[in-house]
Design an enzyme around this catalytic site. Structure first.
Site, PDB file in Angstrom:
ATOM      1  N   GLY A  10       0.824  -1.211   0.000  1.00  0.00           N
ATOM      2  CA  GLY A  10       0.000   0.000   0.000  1.00  0.00           C
ATOM      3  C   GLY A  10       0.858   1.261   0.000  1.00  0.00           C
ATOM      4  N   VAL A  12       1.308   3.665   2.357  1.00  0.00           N
ATOM      5  CA  VAL A  12       2.130   3.840   3.568  1.00  0.00           C
ATOM      6  C   VAL A  12       3.100   2.671   3.716  1.00  0.00           C
ATOM      7  CG1 VAL A  12       2.079   4.032   6.085  1.00  0.00           C
ATOM      8  CG2 VAL A  12       0.354   5.212   4.712  1.00  0.00           C
ATOM      9  N   ASP A  35      -4.274 -12.829   5.562  1.00  0.00           N
ATOM     10  CA  ASP A  35      -5.483 -12.233   5.003  1.00  0.00           C
ATOM     11  C   ASP A  35      -6.261 -11.659   6.182  1.00  0.00           C
ATOM     12  OD1 ASP A  35      -7.817 -11.485   3.837  1.00  0.00           O
ATOM     13  OD2 ASP A  35      -8.368 -13.474   3.081  1.00  0.00           O
ATOM     14  N   LEU A  36      -6.349 -10.335   6.234  1.00  0.00           N
ATOM     15  CA  LEU A  36      -6.994  -9.705   7.390  1.00  0.00           C
ATOM     16  C   LEU A  36      -8.494  -9.979   7.436  1.00  0.00           C
ATOM     17  CD1 LEU A  36      -5.101  -6.352   7.913  1.00  0.00           C
ATOM     18  CD2 LEU A  36      -4.537  -8.659   8.651  1.00  0.00           C
ATOM     19  N   ALA A  59      -5.375  -2.190   5.378  1.00  0.00           N
ATOM     20  CA  ALA A  59      -6.754  -1.806   5.705  1.00  0.00           C
ATOM     21  C   ALA A  59      -7.635  -1.983   4.478  1.00  0.00           C
ATOM     22  CB  ALA A  59      -6.806  -0.337   6.153  1.00  0.00           C
ATOM     23  N   TYR A  60      -8.934  -2.006   4.731  1.00  0.00           N
ATOM     24  CA  TYR A  60      -9.925  -1.920   3.644  1.00  0.00           C
ATOM     25  C   TYR A  60     -10.113  -0.426   3.411  1.00  0.00           C
ATOM     26  CZ  TYR A  60     -14.301  -2.749   1.084  1.00  0.00           C
ATOM     27  OH  TYR A  60     -15.292  -2.796   0.126  1.00  0.00           O
ATOM     28  N   TYR A 124     -17.059   3.032   5.888  1.00  0.00           N
ATOM     29  CA  TYR A 124     -15.605   3.018   6.075  1.00  0.00           C
ATOM     30  C   TYR A 124     -15.230   3.728   7.379  1.00  0.00           C
ATOM     31  CZ  TYR A 124     -10.753   4.600   5.439  1.00  0.00           C
ATOM     32  OH  TYR A 124      -9.414   4.888   5.619  1.00  0.00           O
ATOM     33  N   LYS A 128     -13.420   2.096  10.674  1.00  0.00           N
ATOM     34  CA  LYS A 128     -12.130   2.574  11.191  1.00  0.00           C
ATOM     35  C   LYS A 128     -12.270   3.022  12.646  1.00  0.00           C
ATOM     36  CE  LYS A 128      -8.734   2.953   9.219  1.00  0.00           C
ATOM     37  NZ  LYS A 128      -7.612   1.978   9.062  1.00  0.00           N
TER      38      LYS A 128
HETATM   39  N1  LIG Z   1      -5.823   6.462   1.557  1.00  0.00           N
HETATM   40  C1  LIG Z   1      -6.274   7.490   2.268  1.00  0.00           C
HETATM   41  O1  LIG Z   1      -6.613   8.559   1.743  1.00  0.00           O
HETATM   42  C2  LIG Z   1      -6.359   7.377   3.774  1.00  0.00           C
HETATM   43  C3  LIG Z   1      -6.873   8.466   4.505  1.00  0.00           C
HETATM   44  C4  LIG Z   1      -6.936   8.358   5.891  1.00  0.00           C
HETATM   45  C5  LIG Z   1      -6.491   7.210   6.533  1.00  0.00           C
HETATM   46  N2  LIG Z   1      -6.007   6.169   5.796  1.00  0.00           N
HETATM   47  C6  LIG Z   1      -5.539   4.970   6.512  1.00  0.00           C
HETATM   48  O2  LIG Z   1      -4.138   4.891   6.352  1.00  0.00           O
HETATM   49  C7  LIG Z   1      -3.734   3.517   6.311  1.00  0.00           C
HETATM   50  C8  LIG Z   1      -2.875   3.262   5.080  1.00  0.00           C
HETATM   51  O3  LIG Z   1      -3.634   3.595   3.918  1.00  0.00           O
HETATM   52  P1  LIG Z   1      -3.035   3.433   2.445  1.00  0.00           P
HETATM   53  O4  LIG Z   1      -3.578   4.561   1.630  1.00  0.00           O
HETATM   54  O5  LIG Z   1      -1.559   3.187   2.518  1.00  0.00           O
HETATM   55  O6  LIG Z   1      -3.786   2.100   1.999  1.00  0.00           O
HETATM   56  P2  LIG Z   1      -3.693   1.342   0.581  1.00  0.00           P
HETATM   57  O7  LIG Z   1      -2.676   1.974  -0.285  1.00  0.00           O
HETATM   58  O8  LIG Z   1      -5.085   1.168   0.116  1.00  0.00           O
HETATM   59  O9  LIG Z   1      -3.114  -0.070   1.046  1.00  0.00           O
HETATM   60  C9  LIG Z   1      -3.885  -0.925   1.830  1.00  0.00           C
HETATM   61  C10 LIG Z   1      -3.081  -2.155   2.134  1.00  0.00           C
HETATM   62  O10 LIG Z   1      -3.933  -3.074   2.824  1.00  0.00           O
HETATM   63  C11 LIG Z   1      -3.793  -4.337   2.217  1.00  0.00           C
HETATM   64  N3  LIG Z   1      -4.982  -5.140   2.386  1.00  0.00           N
HETATM   65  C12 LIG Z   1      -6.237  -4.868   1.997  1.00  0.00           C
HETATM   66  N4  LIG Z   1      -7.056  -5.886   2.295  1.00  0.00           N
HETATM   67  C13 LIG Z   1      -6.288  -6.828   2.909  1.00  0.00           C
HETATM   68  C14 LIG Z   1      -6.541  -8.099   3.469  1.00  0.00           C
HETATM   69  N5  LIG Z   1      -7.767  -8.653   3.459  1.00  0.00           N
HETATM   70  N6  LIG Z   1      -5.497  -8.780   4.015  1.00  0.00           N
HETATM   71  C15 LIG Z   1      -4.264  -8.260   4.017  1.00  0.00           C
HETATM   72  N7  LIG Z   1      -3.955  -7.063   3.519  1.00  0.00           N
HETATM   73  C16 LIG Z   1      -4.968  -6.344   2.972  1.00  0.00           C
HETATM   74  C17 LIG Z   1      -3.524  -4.032   0.768  1.00  0.00           C
HETATM   75  O11 LIG Z   1      -2.980  -5.147   0.123  1.00  0.00           O
HETATM   76  P3  LIG Z   1      -3.513  -5.561  -1.351  1.00  0.00           P
HETATM   77  O12 LIG Z   1      -3.236  -4.401  -2.243  1.00  0.00           O
HETATM   78  O13 LIG Z   1      -2.718  -6.799  -1.644  1.00  0.00           O
HETATM   79  O14 LIG Z   1      -4.994  -5.826  -1.175  1.00  0.00           O
HETATM   80  C18 LIG Z   1      -2.525  -2.879   0.927  1.00  0.00           C
HETATM   81  O15 LIG Z   1      -1.228  -3.353   1.243  1.00  0.00           O
HETATM   82  C19 LIG Z   1      -5.027   2.702   6.373  1.00  0.00           C
HETATM   83  O16 LIG Z   1      -5.263   2.326   7.710  1.00  0.00           O
HETATM   84  C20 LIG Z   1      -6.098   3.683   5.943  1.00  0.00           C
HETATM   85  O17 LIG Z   1      -7.358   3.368   6.480  1.00  0.00           O
HETATM   86  C21 LIG Z   1      -5.930   6.231   4.436  1.00  0.00           C
END
Ligand SMILES: NC(=O)c1ccc[n+]([C@@H]2O[C@H](COP(=O)([O-])OP(=O)(O)OC[C@H]3O[C@@H](n4cnc5c(N)ncnc54)[C@H](OP(=O)(O)O)[C@@H]3O)[C@@H](O)[C@H]2O)c1
Length: 285
Positions: A10, A12, A35-36, A59-60, A124, A128
């Site tokens: 992802g 981060v 697998d979460l 995360a989802y 969502y 969270k």
């Molecule tokens: N993106 C935003 O704008 C945002 C804003 C506020 C907070 N956040 C929080 O910040 C954190 C990091 O976000 P991000 O943007 O880096 O997320 P991201 O790019 O969407 O990456 C999510 C990660 O979670 C993994 N994942 C999803 N479903 C999974 C499962 N069932 N089992 C294992 N791994 C799984 C994905 O792997 P796969 O690709 O293999 O599925 C990926 O590595 C999260 O907690 C998110 O809620 C994000």
């Protein structure tokens, strides 16, 4: 200080992979190893790896899709972190977990502090928030970083989408009545490493919830306009529109700026201004 990170691919997670490599013994886990949606798979890894720190970057994150998949979002965003935190408590490990500005309803007019009342408006956001509460209940040694509007030179995000649409040369209509703090995933990962460094130095009084975004604020329209200014796209017209003109399955907060004063006071960490961060991100695209 041994570190176990859930989620390397992802936004981060991939920044953490770059920043932690060579600094600490670190293991990254992704699907299919874990697998979460099956929280027990995360517990088994914590028990077998015996880390000092667990970072949950998985995360989802599909905000709109979650409206139609509330159970799956809840398992991945709440039950899995709860299980990880409980497994961390068994071995006195610290858990660092990420949450979101979408736990707020967006009705504020000044930056939300960590104590501000939560009232998520989307599935969502609810999942969270349930994750935050479950992690807090399962382990005293938790650090929850609420962040917002993440983007990166890697992965799919607003910046990449805007640049792709701009390449088609059409005028873009972008929401101008949602205000927040765009945050470069790299800077959030840097802040996380700063916290890990403090833990490695023996820091024992820095647990709890912290807000962690790039500083400053803008609208999605302002973000897009800055992006096109920095990339020299004078040819692109960015038309401001309202949220009502761009309906999405999941409601978003109109205002979700987070006060990051606690992170600065507690850890001496302040993320740079969002415009400067965007410039650095673009240099890596
Ligand atoms: N993106 C935003 O704008 C945002 C804003 C506020 C907070 N956040 C929080 O910040 C954190 C990091 O976000 P991000 O943007 O880096 O997320 P991201 O790019 O969407 O990456 C999510 C990660 O979670 C993994 N994942 C999803 N479903 C999974 C499962 N069932 N089992 C294992 N791994 C799984 C994905 O792997 P796969 O690709 O293999 O599925 C990926 O590595 C999260 O907690 C998110 O809620 C994000």
């Amino acid at each position: 200080m041994k570190i176990l990170v859930f989620g390397r691919v992802g936004q981060v997670g991939s920044a953490l992979a770059e920043l932690l490599a060579g600094r600490y013994p670190v293991q990254f886990l992704d699907q299919p190893e874990i697998d979460l949606a099956e929280p027990a798979s995360a517990v088994a890894q914590v028990r077998s790896q015996q880390p000092d720190v667990v970072i949950n970057a998985a995360a989802y994150t599909a905000v709109d899709k979650a409206q139609a998949e509330p159970e799956l979002a809840h398992v991945i965003n709440a039950q899995a972190p709860a299980a990880m935190a409980a497994a961390c408590a068994e071995i006195d490990a610290t858990i660092i977990h990420y949450s979101t500005d979408y736990v707020f309803d967006g009705g504020a007019t000044e930056p939300y502090t960590e104590e501000a009342p939560v009232a998520p408006q989307s599935v969502y956001g609810m999942s969270k928030l349930a994750g935050e509460q479950a992690v807090q209940a399962a382990s005293d040694r938790h650090i929850i970083l609420r962040t917002a509007w993440l983007y990166s030179h890697l992965g799919q995000n607003f910046v990449k989408t805007m640049l792709r649409l701009a390449a088609a040369g059409k005028p873009l209509r972008v929401v101008a009545d949602q205000v927040g703090s765009p945050t470069y995933a790299w800077d959030l990962a840097q802040a996380t490493v700063g916290i890990v460094d403090a833990l490695a130095a023996g820091r024992e009084d820095g647990f709890g919830i912290f807000h962690a975004t790039n500083s400053g604020m803008t609208s999605w329209h302002g973000f897009a306009a800055k992006l096109f200014e920095l990339t020299g796209h004078d040819d692109i017209a960015v038309v401001p529109i309202t949220t009502a003109e761009y309906p999405t399955p999941a409601p978003r907060p109109a205002y979700s700026v987070l006060s990051c004063a606690r992170l600065k006071q507690g850890y001496g960490i302040e993320l740079p201004d969002w415009r400067e961060a965007l410039t650095r991100c673009l240099a890596r695209l």
